[in-house]
Design a protein around this motif. Structure first.
Motif, PDB file in Angstrom:
ATOM      1  N   PRO A1008      38.786  37.808  37.981  1.00 25.04           N
ATOM      2  CA  PRO A1008      38.177  37.225  39.183  1.00 25.04           C
ATOM      3  C   PRO A1008      36.916  37.975  39.596  1.00 25.04           C
ATOM      4  CG  PRO A1008      40.094  38.543  39.754  1.00 25.04           C
ATOM      5  CD  PRO A1008      39.986  38.573  38.276  1.00 25.04           C
ATOM      6  N   TRP A1009      35.803  37.638  38.951  1.00 19.22           N
ATOM      7  CA  TRP A1009      34.578  38.403  39.217  1.00 19.22           C
ATOM      8  C   TRP A1009      34.095  38.202  40.641  1.00 19.22           C
ATOM      9  CZ3 TRP A1009      34.483  41.987  36.014  1.00 19.22           C
ATOM     10  CH2 TRP A1009      34.789  41.779  34.658  1.00 19.22           C
ATOM     11  N   ARG A1010      34.308  36.961  41.166  1.00 20.51           N
ATOM     12  CA  ARG A1010      33.787  36.679  42.500  1.00 20.51           C
ATOM     13  C   ARG A1010      34.452  37.600  43.530  1.00 20.51           C
ATOM     14  NH1 ARG A1010      34.830  31.086  43.686  1.00 20.51           N
ATOM     15  NH2 ARG A1010      35.477  31.657  45.787  1.00 20.51           N
ATOM     16  N   VAL A1011      35.755  37.758  43.356  1.00 20.79           N
ATOM     17  CA  VAL A1011      36.488  38.607  44.290  1.00 20.79           C
ATOM     18  C   VAL A1011      36.027  40.056  44.147  1.00 20.79           C
ATOM     19  CG1 VAL A1011      38.777  39.296  45.041  1.00 20.79           C
ATOM     20  CG2 VAL A1011      38.428  37.049  44.077  1.00 20.79           C
ATOM     21  N   CYS A1012      35.793  40.475  42.881  1.00 23.11           N
ATOM     22  CA  CYS A1012      35.312  41.840  42.655  1.00 23.11           C
ATOM     23  C   CYS A1012      34.011  42.055  43.413  1.00 23.11           C
ATOM     24  CB  CYS A1012      35.049  42.086  41.176  1.00 23.11           C
ATOM     25  SG  CYS A1012      36.545  42.234  40.234  1.00 23.11           S
ATOM     26  N   TRP A1013      33.149  41.064  43.315  1.00 25.25           N
ATOM     27  CA  TRP A1013      31.846  41.202  43.979  1.00 25.25           C
ATOM     28  C   TRP A1013      32.047  41.306  45.476  1.00 25.25           C
ATOM     29  CZ3 TRP A1013      27.560  43.190  43.909  1.00 25.25           C
ATOM     30  CH2 TRP A1013      26.535  42.817  44.794  1.00 25.25           C
ATOM     31  N   CYS A1014      32.964  40.461  46.000  1.00 28.12           N
ATOM     32  CA  CYS A1014      33.244  40.481  47.433  1.00 28.12           C
ATOM     33  C   CYS A1014      33.734  41.872  47.849  1.00 28.12           C
ATOM     34  CB  CYS A1014      34.283  39.420  47.760  1.00 28.12           C
ATOM     35  SG  CYS A1014      35.255  39.815  49.186  1.00 28.12           S
ATOM     36  N   TYR A1015      34.583  42.449  47.004  1.00 26.64           N
ATOM     37  CA  TYR A1015      35.113  43.792  47.315  1.00 26.64           C
ATOM     38  C   TYR A1015      33.982  44.811  47.334  1.00 26.64           C
ATOM     39  CZ  TYR A1015      37.572  48.216  46.696  1.00 26.64           C
ATOM     40  OH  TYR A1015      38.009  49.493  46.840  1.00 26.64           O
ATOM     41  N   LEU A1016      33.144  44.775  46.268  1.00 25.55           N
ATOM     42  CA  LEU A1016      32.077  45.774  46.172  1.00 25.55           C
ATOM     43  C   LEU A1016      31.112  45.621  47.340  1.00 25.55           C
ATOM     44  CD1 LEU A1016      31.417  45.708  42.354  1.00 25.55           C
ATOM     45  CD2 LEU A1016      32.455  47.541  43.661  1.00 25.55           C
ATOM     46  N   SER A1017      30.802  44.371  47.713  1.00 26.73           N
ATOM     47  CA  SER A1017      29.822  44.203  48.784  1.00 26.73           C
ATOM     48  C   SER A1017      30.392  44.687  50.119  1.00 26.73           C
ATOM     49  CB  SER A1017      29.363  42.755  48.872  1.00 26.73           C
ATOM     50  OG  SER A1017      30.487  41.925  49.003  1.00 26.73           O
ATOM     51  N   SER A1018      31.735  44.615  50.276  1.00 30.99           N
ATOM     52  CA  SER A1018      32.304  45.189  51.521  1.00 30.99           C
ATOM     53  C   SER A1018      32.074  46.690  51.543  1.00 30.99           C
ATOM     54  CB  SER A1018      33.817  44.951  51.624  1.00 30.99           C
ATOM     55  OG  SER A1018      34.148  43.703  51.161  1.00 30.99           O
TER      56      SER A1018
END
Length: 1605
Positions: A1008-1018
């Motif tokens: 789930p790359w989108r979720v990973c990105w969401c995590y990193l951006s937080s």
């Protein structure tokens, strides 16, 4: 003819037999071919015919997998045989090359044939074994005998020709003789045991029980050795997972030996054996019992571990050899000539029997041989390592199962006082189950490391010393000295984790309290106060999380930096100690050794930490196992009934009935008894008798004293008394749950006719004998507690509670409890899951289900503890009439009923009145009327309504109760919610019933790359950038360090050889011959500073990267939790109606925990291993580009392995999680419902359930760990192939090019590390995927809409004292719960004058409560308006509006804290005001007696007060807030009448000048009101003064009042 069997050398006749036939070496070799050929000729046809005739051979069902005796031994010997054959073949080829003339086939052909024959033998054996046909093993027996004989001849001839152990071929032949001899012995043993040939009667053998059971899918213990070592049997499961998800059905049951019960018995025996006769009270040691029960597999695992560790050292040694001898090959031409000459001499010396014999040492100097050896050593090492892991994990899981069963058995015997006095909270028990057992399991997993690691470290240091001398010890000492620092960090980590855990438990407790009382918080506008308190706790938690992150990053930093520091120290030292410095082969062997050494040192700290934790866990377990148990229930098992029998008259002829006959026969000659007789006279009619009883809840103050009561058999006994006078305690005392200080409880044995009658109501086919019925139903008491207790199961399972299902009876019970309408509302009827994780039912519904359970059970005695407390009048009347009077009394069951509803006393056959923990009066109503007129009069005033037969029409209408409303709301809403956001339904993800297979497959194998990105951006962009750049830099520097080392060492050796040193150098003996030192010092002065700088840079970068990753994680966690909390607390109340509480709490517990603590290390590990892997592959490819060709197939293989594994691993992890939850829930619900389970006598059934749940969870966990092994074995073998190809490529490219050997060393050192990284990349990917699901779930909640808090007016515009008068105008009001739903109030108009008392009544669902919520703008007002004191409430900011009104809700909600905090969380009121409020609510005296007064402790949900008292506190809370409008929403439902009457008066006086709106449960409470409003279906039906309404005979209000009188 160049290619002849015996060679074709000039001047020698290879076929001459002049010296004797057997003295011709070639003939002996030919003789050796015979057995191999024989075997191949015989077995091939059998295998082919066998396979042809049974084409289904491969899918043969596994119940035929029988292992013949010596199975494992045979596999091990066969593998050794294959290895020796490979050596023999290599030796043959090398010696054939040495002869320089023609090819001698006889040197290697027999070896090749032997290899094929050995492979065939094992395939053949496997097939015979699966088809269980041992006669065919005779072929193998003959083969072993022949092979043994021919090899022995060869060995004998060698000895005769003086070929001894100094020659390799002699050693190989001797080994083969030994192996064939052993295999022959194994074969003879099979014949001896199975007697399949030469014996008259062969032994019949059945396969193990597990394999006959088709449900067992965990085959590890039953498959053959190869499949065991490589987990081949897992292939179908893991590959199949890609097509459709793995379900519980697929993983089946556990084999018997691994089931919790088996292991529990093992552990219990070991535990109980320690109790000695001399000291029976001495606590047995848990450690010793664990060792006795599970010690052997741990020893086996340790053995595997030692073997693996020793083989691990083969890597550095082989690298050393390869680099050394490759250098040798590439030396100057003059050396080559010399070498050739030397070789000619050695060939002449070593030729015997016309054939050249290699000396044993020479083989190990051949780089190619070393490469193959390295490969084999790696394969073996990895296999042993995985086997060791597997054995410990299996043992750990078995241990956990056993411990869980042990804990559960103890829970069932815990004394209730322990639970209620808070010595053992449910939380503690949950911790034992969830944490302590897992700690011990993990300790077992890591256990072998404790004794394997020191050995590994010592071996490593010795080898380093052998390679590099003293300087190596400096490097090693750096590693060893830093180990305590590691340990220190590890202990610090553990401490921080503990404090983090404490804070997070605290935070969770607060959060779940908020969520449970969210309605109240919103109505009182307190959500921000409570939100802040959670944020405050979260702040503390984050502080310890930051510390945690710091120590974690230190630990990661140490792990990465120690090898660099060690290498630096070593080489700098070696520069100072030994001018010449190490050669490349030594340098790289040392580098590889340092890599090996770091791992155990890093792990050692972890292992020691776990050992410490395990010690603590065992202490806690011990304490728990030693805690008080409930008194032994001898009385319940009838041992004490003797005293009862004494007073009994013999009961006539019934005794003489034949017990063995089926009951049905007795039924015929047994006429039904008349409707119950009047009050009991003799003792035989007493079901339970208590004499001189005084009982306590553990603190030596007696709760009940001087109890003398009799409960008459087959009659209805009622226990009455004020709130808190010990009614419930009396029931529990009779059930044996309290500690007896004095006196005893007698349970009568039932007379036989009673029993026989009982058989009549028993619906179970009546095929049992009288004895059975008696034993089955003896003294099981159907008991319904006051605080309803539900199982996590369907409604039906909750009611039948393990009894057989009888449709007729079930229907009757449901009607008696009027549950049908509620069941109709549930989405799946009575198959809907309720309980903790299911649908949240309201109090009344839960209570009715509990009563239904008690009614349904076929027991002689029924205890009902205040079953009416949460029911409205119609329901309680119905339950009384239909359930208690009709259903129970028709069955002649003995009923004990605790109640506040005095109007039912006229139905009682026997009344027990209680006061302050003792019996005030006992007798029939008549007795009391004559003897205690005062009491009777007191009751009479309370029973101000008489018991009329209920009019049928009303009863029909008002069956559905208030609570159905909330349920309906929840369901309407479910559907609309599902339409609105399908994609957010996280929980439904598991059930992806996608017909379109391909889409599922794709969905399931994507990260789930989108979720990973969401995590990193937080986490913040700066941190992300810092992390990426520092990681890349760090890895480049690490490669640079090793590369520099390679150039430096090889430049030295080159310098050495250039400066014309003598040859002794070349062979690697460092003689201190005189030599010019200039080139070295020059080289060093150039290389050393750069090396030191690089190392320093590497260490710094390690520090930076480890810190950035961890703190990125902390900032992401901070932001995600903050947003989640704010979103949820400010969500509209509707959100809480439709979202199960458990789901929301999960976001705050499990998911937040994952985000806080698990994602950062996984992310760190993933990026690190990926970059290391890439850099390793890069280094190897740049040194030997040929490697890239081999890389393609390897990469493809790796891609598929990880793809299949990730999907399967995710499924298995989900299964593990989803099976763990029911297990934990089962434990906590058992602890909560102990009294009920014990009263019902259902301990055995619950134990059985617990064992099933444990086994299910253990199966999932075992499969998960087997899948991890499956992956690791495969990636390890891939890694070994990479090492082999890298070595092969380097050797091959060196033949043709002129490269330094040093770089080959570098390449191989890197290749060796690849194996570990391959593993980690896949495992971390899989973990991250699972963990990212938590971020996804949290994210899905971040999308919820918040309530509109602003309003169109500014808070400052609202007058300070608004609402002053309390005038309410409602104009054309329409209200709905959600834009998608129908309105619940339609065009309502009313006007309430200031200070009026208004009563609102109406049937369930008429919109009464919705109206009360509308005052607070809690629901969607889409038309019309409510104007209070001239201000439209919709314009006000919510905070202002809600803080100015007060409401008392139906369900009493208290928060943990102090009484002061519960009355006034804003801390604005003086003590006097609080005391005044308590006085109004009749609580002042009680609070005064509490320690601390206003600051007395309120436990979670106010458990330390009775329900009635809690409701009074809620009243006090409303009084504290001096608002001019009070709304009471059915607030007096759970209070006894006396208290209620007082309250009514208080409200009338204390609130004389305020507007009071009462929503009434019992109509008589609003008869005094100034205005009565009757509602129906969201409209106002009647609206007038109560007197006026009562005059309308046919009016709704009048009919309510008639029903209620």
């Amino acid at each position: 003819m160049a290619l002849s069997f015996c060679g074709n050398d000039k001047g020698i006749n290879p076929y001459s037999v002049v010296k004797g036939t057997l003295n011709n070496g070639c003939f002996v070799d030919a003789l050796n071919l015979v057995p191999h050929v024989f075997l191949l000729f015989i077995t091939f046809p059998i295998l082919f015919i066998g396979w042809g005739s049974q084409s289904s051979k491969v899918q043969i069902h596994h119940n035929t997998w029988l292992h013949f005796p010596g199975h494992n031994m045979r596999w091990i010997l066969t593998f050794s045989l294959l290895f020796v054959h490979v050596c023999e073949f290599a030796e043959g080829i090398v010696s054939d090359k040495m002869m320089l003339k023609t090819t001698h086939l006889h040197l290697f052909l027999p070896a090749f044939m032997g290899f094929i024959a050995a492979t065939t033998s094992v395939v053949y054996y496997h097939n015979i074994e699966t088809s269980n046909f041992p006669k065919l093993l005779l072929v193998l027996f003959i083969y072993w005998v022949l092979a043994f004989i021919t090899k022995s001849i060869k060995l004998w001839k060698f000895a005769a020709h003086e070929v001894g152990p100094q020659y390799l071929r002699f050693c190989i032949t001797a080994l083969l003789v030994l192996l064939y001899g052993l295999l022959m012995a194994v074969e003879i043993n099979v014949i001896r045991v199975r007697k399949y040939v030469f014996f008259a009667n062969p032994q019949k053998v059945k396969p193990p029980e597990d394999l006959q059971d088709l449900g067992v899918r965990f085959l590890q213990p039953f498959v053959n050795l190869l499949s065991k070592a490589t987990y081949w049997w897992m292939n179908p499961l893991i590959i199949g997972a890609h097509k459709r998800p793995i379900e519980l059905k697929k993983i089946g049951k556990l084999p018997i030996a691994m089931r919790a019960l088996t292991n529990y018995l093992k552990l219990k025996d070991a535990y109980e054996d320690q109790r000695t006769a001399e000291d029976p009270n001495k606590a047995p040691s848990i450690w010793r019992s664990m060792y006795r029960a599970f010690g052997r597999p741990i020893l086996l695992s340790s053995t595997f571990r030692y073997l693996a560790d020793l083989l691990g050292f083969a890597g550095p040694l082989c690298i050393c050899g390869i680099v050394k001898y490759l250098k040798k090959d590439k030396l100057s031409e003059q050396y080559k000539a010399k070498a050739l000459e030397a070789m000619m001499i050695s060939v002449a010396n070593n030729t015997k029997m016309d054939v050249y014999f290699i000396p044993s040492t020479e083989l190990l100097q051949n780089p190619s041989v070393l490469a193959v050896l390295l490969f084999l050593a790696l394969i073996l090492q990895r296999t042993f390592l995985q086997a060791s892991y597997y054995v410990t994990i299996e043992t750990g899981i078995n241990l956990r199962g056993a411990l869980l069963a042990m804990i559960y058995n103890k829970i069932l015997r815990l004394s209730t006082s322990n639970m209620s006095m808070g010595e053992m909270t449910i939380g503690q028990i949950n911790n034992l189950v969830a944490i302590e057992t897992n700690q011990l399991m993990w300790f077992f997993f890591l256990c072998p490391n404790l004794w394997a690691m020191p050995v590994q470290i010592i071996m490593g240091v010795i080898l380093l010393y052998y390679l590099l001398g003293w300087s190596a010890l400096v490097g090693a000492s750096v590693i060893v000295l830093l180990a305590p620092v590691q340990y220190l960090i590890a202990t610090k980590l553990a401490d921080t984790q503990k404090s983090t855990l404490e804070h997070s438990t605290d935070r969770l407790k607060k959060t779940s309290e908020i969520l449970k009382g969210i309605k109240l918080l919103k109505l009182y506008a307190w959500e921000n106060i409570f939100c802040d308190s959670v944020e405050e706790t979260r702040g503390k938690e984050l502080t310890s999380l930051r510390t945690f992150a710091f120590y974690t990053s230190m630990s990661i930093f140490m792990n990465a930096a120690i090898p660099i520091a060690a290498v630096l120290a070593t080489f700098v030292m070696s520069h100072f100690l030994n001018e010449k410095g190490p050669t490349p082969h030594e340098a790289f062997a040392a580098l590889a050794l340092f890599h090996i050494l770091v791992t155990p040192l890093f792990l050692l700290s972890t292992v020691v930490r776990f050992a410490v934790k395990a010690l603590v866990s065992v202490e806690k377990l011990n304490e728990f196992l030693q805690s008080d148990e409930i008194g032994d229930d001898s009385w319940r098992n009838g041992d004490m009934s003797v005293s009862m029998e004494a007073g009994k008259k013999p009961s006539g002829g019934t005794k003489a009935m034949n017990r063995k006959q089926p009951i049905r026969y007795q039924m015929d000659n047994y006429e039904l008894p008349t409707r119950r007789q009047m009050r009991p006279t003799e003792t035989e009619d007493v079901a339970v008798k208590v004499s001189n009883g005084s009982f306590t809840w553990g603190s030596n103050l007696s709760t009940l004293s001087d109890i003398n009561i009799c409960i008459p058999t087959g009659q209805l006994t009622m226990i009455v008394g004020q709130v808190g006078c010990g009614k419930s305690s009396l029931l529990l005392a009779m059930l044996g749950e309290m500690q007896t200080i004095d006196g005893r409880v007698y349970w009568s044995k039932q007379s036989d006719n009673e029993m026989a009658h009982e058989g009549n109501t028993s619906w179970s086919g009546a095929e049992e004998s009288d004895e059975d019925v008696r034993s089955k139903n003896r003294y099981s008491v159907a008991y319904a507690t006051q605080k309803s207790w539900l199982l996590n199961a369907t409604v039906e399972e909750n009611i039948t509670f393990g009894s057989p299902f009888n449709k007729q009876r079930y229907k009757t019970v449901i009607d008696a409890c009027s549950l049908q309408p509620d069941i109709d509302l549930l989405p799946f009827g009575d198959q809907t899951e309720i309980g903790e994780r299911g649908i949240n039912l309201s109090g009344g519904q839960r209570q009715r289900i509990c009563v239904a359970r008690a009614l349904y059970q076929n027991t002689n005695i029924v205890f009902l503890d205040d079953p009416f407390s949460a029911l409205d009048i119609h329901l309680s009347d119905h339950l009384m009439q239909e359930g208690i009077l009709k259903f129970l009394q028709d069955d002649k069951r003995t009923v004990v009923l605790v109640t506040h509803k005095l109007q039912y006393l006229i139905h009682a056959d026997w009344i027990i009145a209680m006061k302050d923990g003792s019996v005030l009066r006992e007798g029939t109503l008549k007795d009391i009327q004559t003897h205690d007129i005062e009491l009777y009069e007191h009751w009479k005033t309370l029973m101000n309504r008489q018991d009329h037969g209920l009019e049928k029409d009303i009863q029909q209408d008002s069956q559905t109760t208030l609570e159905r409303k909330t349920l309906r709301r929840a369901f309407y809403s479910r559907e609309t919610k599902n339409q609105m956001d399908d994609e957010d339904e996280e929980e439904e993800e598991e059930e992806e019933d996608d017909d379109n297979m391909s889409t599922t497959t794709n969905r399931r194998s994507k990260v789930p790359w989108r979720v990973c990105w969401c995590y990193l951006s937080s986490g913040g962009f700066f941190m992300v950038f810092l992390m990426v750049s520092s990681k890349l830099l760090k890895h480049s520097v690490i490669v640079a360090i090793d590369y520099w080392l390679a150039i430096w060492t090889s430049s030295k050796t080159n310098a050495t050889s250039v400066s014309g040193t003598n040859e002794s150098n070349i062979t690697g003996n460092f003689t201190n011959s005189t030599r010019p030192a200039d080139p070295h010092s020059e080289i060093d002065s150039y290389y050393l500073p750069v090396f030191v700088t690089l190392c320093a840079a590497g260490i710094t970068l390690c520090l930076i990267t480890s810190l950035t990753v961890e703190f990125l994680g902390v900032s992401a966690a901070t932001n995600l939790h903050h947003n989640l909390l704010n979103k949820i607390i400010h969500a509209p109340i509707r959100f809480f109606d439709i979202t199960p509480l458990g789901l929301i709490i999960n976001r705050f517990s499990a998911d937040t925990n994952i985000i806080d603590q698990h994602i950062p290390p996984t992310l760190e590990s993933l990026t690190r291993s990926t970059l290391l892997l890439l850099s390793a592959i890069g280094v190897i490819s740049s040194i030997t580009p040929a490697f890239l060709i081999a890389l393609i197939p390897l990469a493809v293989a790796f891609y598929f392995i990880q793809k299949y594994f990730r999907v399967a691993s995710k499924d298995l992890q989900d299964l593990d999680d989803s099976t763990q939850l029911p297990l934990l829930c089962h434990f906590s619900e058992t602890a909560e419902g102990l009294t009920t389970i014990r009263a019902f006598r259902h301990e055995a059934r619950f134990k059985q359930r617990m064992l099933e749940l444990t086994d299910t969870n253990n199966t999932a966990y075992l499969f998960l760990s087997a899948a991890n092994r499956w992956l690791e074995v495969r990636t390890d073998y891939l890694g070994a192939v990479i090492v082999l190809t890298a070595a092969g490529a380097s050797i091959w490219s060196l033949e043709y090019s002129h490269d330094h050997g040093a770089l080959v060393g570098l390449g191989l050192t890197y290749a060796l590390t690849v194996t570990n990284y391959l593993n980690w990349v896949v495992r971390n990917l899989a973990d991250l995927e699972v963990q990212m699901a938590a971020v996804k779930k949290v994210n899905s909640f971040l999308g919820t809409e918040s309530e509109n808090y602003e309003g169109s007016m500014d808070a400052s515009q609202v007058p300070e004292n608004w609402p002053q008068t309390g005038e309410i105008k409602i104009q054309d009001l329409c209200v709905r719960y959600d834009p998608m739903l129908k309105p619940v109030l339609k065009h309502v108009n009313m006007y309430i004058e200031p200070g009026q008392k208004v009563g609102i009544c109406g049937r369930t669902g008429s919109g009464k409560s919705s109206l009360s919520l509308a005052f607070f703008n809690m629901v969607d007002i889409f038309e019309g308006k409510i104007v209070i004191d001239g201000i439209d409430i919709c314009k006000l900011p919510l905070q202002t509006l809600r803080s100015r009104l007060s409401i008392i809700l139906q369900d009493p909600v208290l928060f943990s804290g102090s009484i002061r905090f519960n009355l006034d969380p804003e801390r604005t009121c003086s003590d006097d005001r609080l005391w005044e409020a308590l006085e109004i609510a009749q609580l002042k005296n009680m609070v005064k007696t509490l320690p601390g007064g206003l600051d007395a402790v309120v436990t979670e949900a106010g458990e330390n007060f009775s329900v009635g008292q809690r409701q009074l506190f809620c009243l006090a809370r409303a009084f504290v807030r001096k608002s001019s409008i009070l709304i009471m929403d059915e607030a007096t439902a759970s209070i006894d009448m006396a208290t209620e009457n007082i309250l009514q008066k208080v409200v009338m006086t204390a609130f004389a000048d305020r507007t009071v709106v009462t929503i009434a449960h019992r109509v008589h409470t609003i008869l005094e009101a100034d205005l009565v409003i009757v509602m129906k279906r969201g409209n106002i039906l009647e609206y007038d003064k109560p007197e006026t309404l009562l005059e309308q005979e046919d009016g709704m209000f009048a009919s309510f009042v008639r029903a209620d009188m």
